[in-house]
Design a protein around this motif. Structure first.
Motif, PDB file in Angstrom:
ATOM      1  N   LYS A   7     -10.604 -53.847   2.278  1.00 15.40           N
ATOM      2  CA  LYS A   7     -10.100 -53.108   0.742  1.00 15.40           C
ATOM      3  C   LYS A   7      -8.752 -53.126   0.742  1.00 15.40           C
ATOM      4  CE  LYS A   7     -11.618 -49.148  -1.842  1.00 15.40           C
ATOM      5  NZ  LYS A   7     -12.469 -48.051  -2.013  1.00 15.40           N
TER       6      LYS A   7
ATOM      7  N   GLN B 199      -7.542 -56.511  -0.143  1.00 12.59           N
ATOM      8  CA  GLN B 199      -7.705 -56.853  -1.548  1.00 12.59           C
ATOM      9  C   GLN B 199      -6.891 -56.303  -2.505  1.00 12.59           C
ATOM     10  OE1 GLN B 199     -11.720 -55.707  -2.766  1.00 12.59           O
ATOM     11  NE2 GLN B 199     -11.710 -57.352  -4.232  1.00 12.59           N
ATOM     12  N   GLU B 200      -6.657 -55.097  -1.957  1.00 13.25           N
ATOM     13  CA  GLU B 200      -5.640 -54.285  -2.898  1.00 13.25           C
ATOM     14  C   GLU B 200      -4.162 -54.868  -2.936  1.00 13.25           C
ATOM     15  OE1 GLU B 200      -3.704 -49.776  -3.167  1.00 13.25           O
ATOM     16  OE2 GLU B 200      -5.761 -50.110  -2.133  1.00 13.25           O
ATOM     17  N   LYS B 201      -3.742 -55.234  -1.625  1.00 14.73           N
ATOM     18  CA  LYS B 201      -2.533 -56.004  -1.508  1.00 14.73           C
ATOM     19  C   LYS B 201      -2.573 -57.215  -2.421  1.00 14.73           C
ATOM     20  CE  LYS B 201      -1.047 -54.118   2.930  1.00 14.73           C
ATOM     21  NZ  LYS B 201      -0.539 -54.455   4.125  1.00 14.73           N
TER      22      LYS B 201
ATOM     23  N   ASN C  83      -4.347 -57.936  -4.908  1.00 13.17           N
ATOM     24  CA  ASN C  83      -4.329 -57.411  -6.439  1.00 13.17           C
ATOM     25  C   ASN C  83      -3.025 -57.155  -6.932  1.00 13.17           C
ATOM     26  OD1 ASN C  83      -7.159 -58.452  -6.823  1.00 13.17           O
ATOM     27  ND2 ASN C  83      -7.801 -56.272  -6.386  1.00 13.17           N
ATOM     28  N   LEU C  84      -2.158 -56.315  -6.050  1.00 11.14           N
ATOM     29  CA  LEU C  84      -0.882 -56.106  -6.526  1.00 11.14           C
ATOM     30  C   LEU C  84      -0.034 -57.158  -6.376  1.00 11.14           C
ATOM     31  CD1 LEU C  84      -0.501 -52.663  -4.866  1.00 11.14           C
ATOM     32  CD2 LEU C  84      -1.048 -53.097  -7.078  1.00 11.14           C
TER      33      LEU C  84
ATOM     34  N   GLN D  67       0.705 -48.131  -8.940  1.00 11.79           N
ATOM     35  CA  GLN D  67       1.022 -47.257  -7.843  1.00 11.79           C
ATOM     36  C   GLN D  67       1.245 -45.664  -7.943  1.00 11.79           C
ATOM     37  OE1 GLN D  67       3.576 -49.457  -5.147  1.00 11.79           O
ATOM     38  NE2 GLN D  67       1.822 -50.592  -4.280  1.00 11.79           N
TER      39      GLN D  67
ATOM     40  N   TYR E 235      -1.815 -44.114  -9.359  1.00 12.85           N
ATOM     41  CA  TYR E 235      -2.667 -44.057  -7.883  1.00 12.85           C
ATOM     42  C   TYR E 235      -2.096 -42.571  -7.333  1.00 12.85           C
ATOM     43  CZ  TYR E 235      -5.018 -48.415  -7.716  1.00 12.85           C
ATOM     44  OH  TYR E 235      -5.761 -49.615  -8.059  1.00 12.85           O
TER      45      TYR E 235
ATOM     46  N   GLN F 144      -9.268 -47.886  -9.878  1.00 14.23           N
ATOM     47  CA  GLN F 144      -9.294 -49.113  -8.855  1.00 14.23           C
ATOM     48  C   GLN F 144     -10.400 -49.838  -9.516  1.00 14.23           C
ATOM     49  OE1 GLN F 144     -10.432 -46.680  -5.403  1.00 14.23           O
ATOM     50  NE2 GLN F 144      -8.499 -46.553  -4.732  1.00 14.23           N
TER      51      GLN F 144
END
Length: 141
Positions: free
Chosen positions: A56, A59-61, A63-64, A80, A83, A106
């Motif tokens: 997870k 995947q977030e890194k 996407n960013l 960010q 969030y 998310q």
């Protein structure tokens, strides 16, 4: 790569005085070394286990970084900040929070997962006196 073979090679090495957690008779010295945890001594059984644990986050890194390449530096920074602001919103301590804003940001609000079924607030065991819980959270008790 066989990690279990590496573990057996480490056990056959010569112990250094002061660094060995075992006592003079080969028994764990709990008073000096503390309690042992088997979970901390286990090595990953498969090379992909570490990758799956951090899926997870990776995947977030990704996407960013994709968002940064497409729209520029402002887009991941704005996301960010959103969030962080959504994570700070909480209900009173005696009420369960659904964190709907974080789920929406998310994109996980569209999927039904394990935590959605077994995290039912109606079945929660965390219920107490509201006034005491708020006073404890504010540091008045």
């Amino acid at each position: 790569m066989n990690t279990r073979g590496l573990r057996s090679q480490l056990k056959d090495s010569v112990p250094v005085a002061g660094l060995c957690p075992q006592g003079t008779y080969g028994v764990q010295d709990t008073l000096r070394g503390g309690f042992t945890s088997v979970k901390n001594e286990l090595l990953p059984s498969h090379p992909l286990e570490l990758s799956e644990k951090n899926f997870k986050l990776n995947q977030e890194k990704m996407n960013l970084s994709t968002l940064r390449n497409i729209q520029g530096l402002h887009a991941p920074l704005k996301l960010q900040m959103e969030y962080r602001a959504a994570r700070q919103i909480q209900r009173l301590p005696f009420l369960q929070s659904s964190n709907l804003a974080v789920d929406t940001l998310q994109g996980s609000d569209e999927y039904i997962g394990f935590e959605d079924i077994l995290n039912d607030p109606a079945q929660s065991e965390m219920m107490g006196e509201p006034h005491i819980m708020v006073e404890y959270k504010l540091g008045l008790l």
